[in-house]
Motif scaffolding. Structure first.
Motif, PDB file in Angstrom:
ATOM      1  N   ARG A   7       0.855  -1.181   0.000  1.00 20.33           N
ATOM      2  CA  ARG A   7       0.000   0.000   0.000  1.00 20.33           C
ATOM      3  C   ARG A   7       0.900   1.243   0.000  1.00 20.33           C
ATOM      4  O   ARG A   7       2.105   1.166   0.207  1.00 20.33           O
ATOM      5  N   LYS A  81     -11.811   7.997  -4.748  1.00 21.86           N
ATOM      6  CA  LYS A  81     -12.037   6.779  -3.956  1.00 21.86           C
ATOM      7  C   LYS A  81     -10.910   5.764  -4.124  1.00 21.86           C
ATOM      8  O   LYS A  81     -10.424   5.184  -3.149  1.00 21.86           O
ATOM      9  N   GLU A  82     -10.473   5.539  -5.377  1.00 18.29           N
ATOM     10  CA  GLU A  82      -9.437   4.541  -5.618  1.00 18.29           C
ATOM     11  C   GLU A  82      -8.109   4.933  -4.992  1.00 18.29           C
ATOM     12  O   GLU A  82      -7.336   4.074  -4.562  1.00 18.29           O
ATOM     13  N   GLU A  85      -8.326   4.092  -1.349  1.00 14.02           N
ATOM     14  CA  GLU A  85      -8.365   2.647  -1.124  1.00 14.02           C
ATOM     15  C   GLU A  85      -6.981   2.016  -1.060  1.00 14.02           C
ATOM     16  O   GLU A  85      -6.798   0.981  -0.425  1.00 14.02           O
ATOM     17  N   VAL A  86      -5.994   2.626  -1.714  1.00  8.24           N
ATOM     18  CA  VAL A  86      -4.654   2.020  -1.742  1.00  8.24           C
ATOM     19  C   VAL A  86      -3.714   2.638  -0.715  1.00  8.24           C
ATOM     20  O   VAL A  86      -2.553   2.257  -0.632  1.00  8.24           O
ATOM     21  N   LEU A 123     -11.289   7.745   5.333  1.00  9.60           N
ATOM     22  CA  LEU A 123     -10.520   6.551   5.677  1.00  9.60           C
ATOM     23  C   LEU A 123     -11.031   5.814   6.913  1.00  9.60           C
ATOM     24  O   LEU A 123     -10.646   4.665   7.141  1.00  9.60           O
ATOM     25  N   TRP A 128      -9.516   3.013  10.919  1.00 10.72           N
ATOM     26  CA  TRP A 128      -8.805   2.734   9.668  1.00 10.72           C
ATOM     27  C   TRP A 128      -7.650   1.775   9.928  1.00 10.72           C
ATOM     28  O   TRP A 128      -6.923   1.903  10.919  1.00 10.72           O
ATOM     29  N   SER A 193      -4.893  -4.687  -3.886  1.00 11.33           N
ATOM     30  CA  SER A 193      -5.358  -5.732  -4.796  1.00 11.33           C
ATOM     31  C   SER A 193      -4.647  -5.612  -6.140  1.00 11.33           C
ATOM     32  O   SER A 193      -4.283  -4.515  -6.576  1.00 11.33           O
TER      33      SER A 193
END
Length: 313
Positions: A7, A81-82, A85-86, A123, A128, A193
């Protein structure tokens, strides 16, 4: 275990605190971060982590914030958002003001509150599964106010003092950069992912584009005057209008022109080419600072940049 796809960390500071962000990143990673073009914003730097359980090269995205509230709004938009997410870590760097109610203190508080809003609403705050740090750089003794401000927003406050200060407090706990590293090392970095990996690689490649551009605005093939290479939101029509304005401004002087109007298809003279390069370098710098923003926000920044460059002409 070797974590091949960790991440990311997002490290931010106010636009006038570049020196503090540079110092913190250097102390954390052991190497100085490289600027893209004329700014640190938009660049990426790796943090090597090695513990008894894993090794990883964690990318740190660097950003300088001019308007904390606008920055927070852009990162809380659906388009971001993406990016959220990372993230596995978020680091705020600011200069500890001597007077908390001074302009410097108010600016620092606005930065913390705006970034903290992203941590809390985007987050998940204290729930989180990442690490969120607020590093205050300075020698003041009373930091209770800043600790409370950060805690309310799901941030851990860490004071970064001079290197002569002991690395552990009276309770044997690590302080300063060693504490920040301890928090980062204890985090789980292995949850990106594979579906997002190609997007991340493309994003990080964009951040490294400027490493191939020399200080005079030229690459190995000469000046890059293609608006599409800027890749941050304005279209060819904007560029042609800007190009025409630059050419026209060059005709206001008494120097003989070696070329005709660009609409005629011939090359500009050296003076106009140089002006074009300087304008492109300015636009490239704006692109760097807007890297990571949602597309709609980048387009607004791009349109404003073009307008400001044309105003200078």
């Amino acid at each position: 275990m070797d974590i091949s796809n960790p991440r990311r960390i997002l490290a931010v500071s106010l636009a006038d605190s570049t020196q503090h962000l540079t110092r913190v990143i250097k102390d954390l990673t052991g190497t100085h971060p490289e600027q893209t073009s004329t700014t640190l914003a938009g660049s990426s730097h790796n943090l090597p982590l090695k513990t008894a359980y894993y090794t990883a090269e964690v990318p740190i995205w660097l950003d300088l914030i001019s308007s904390p509230s606008e920055w927070a709004d852009s990162f809380l938009s659906p388009e971001a958002k993406e990016v959220l997410e990372v993230l596995g870590g978020l680091v705020i760097v600011f200069a500890l003001p001597i007077e908390s109610q001074s302009d410097e203190g108010k600016a620092a508080r606005e930065l913390i509150q705006s970034v903290g809003k992203v941590v809390k609403e985007g987050l998940g705050g204290w729930s989180w599964d990442g690490v969120s740090l607020c590093l205050g750089v300075g020698e003041i003794d009373d930091v209770n106010e800043w600790e409370d401000c950060c805690a309310d927003l799901g941030l851990e406050f860490v004071q970064v003092r001079s290197k002569t200060i002991k690395e552990r407090n009276e309770f044997g706990e690590k302080t300063g950069i060693p504490r920040a590293l301890e928090a980062l090392e204890s985090n789980d970095w292995s949850q990106v992912s594979e579906d997002l990996e190609s997007d991340l690689k493309e994003f990080e490649n964009e951040l490294r584009i400027e490493k191939d551009v020399k200080d005079n605005g030229k690459d190995k093939d000469g000046p890059d005057l293609d608006p599409e290479s800027l890749d941050f939101g304005f279209d060819r029509e904007d560029f042609e209008e800007l190009r025409q304005a630059i050419w026209n401004s060059g005709q206001d002087n008494d120097e003989p022109s070696a070329g005709n109007n660009p609409d005629g298809g011939e090359d500009l003279n050296d003076n106009e080419i140089r002006k074009m390069e300087l304008m492109m370098m300015k636009l490239q710098a704006v692109r760097d600072t807007s890297a990571g923003l949602p597309e709609e926000q980048r387009k607004k920044v791009a349109a404003k940049a073009v307008a400001e460059v044309m105003k200078e002409l």
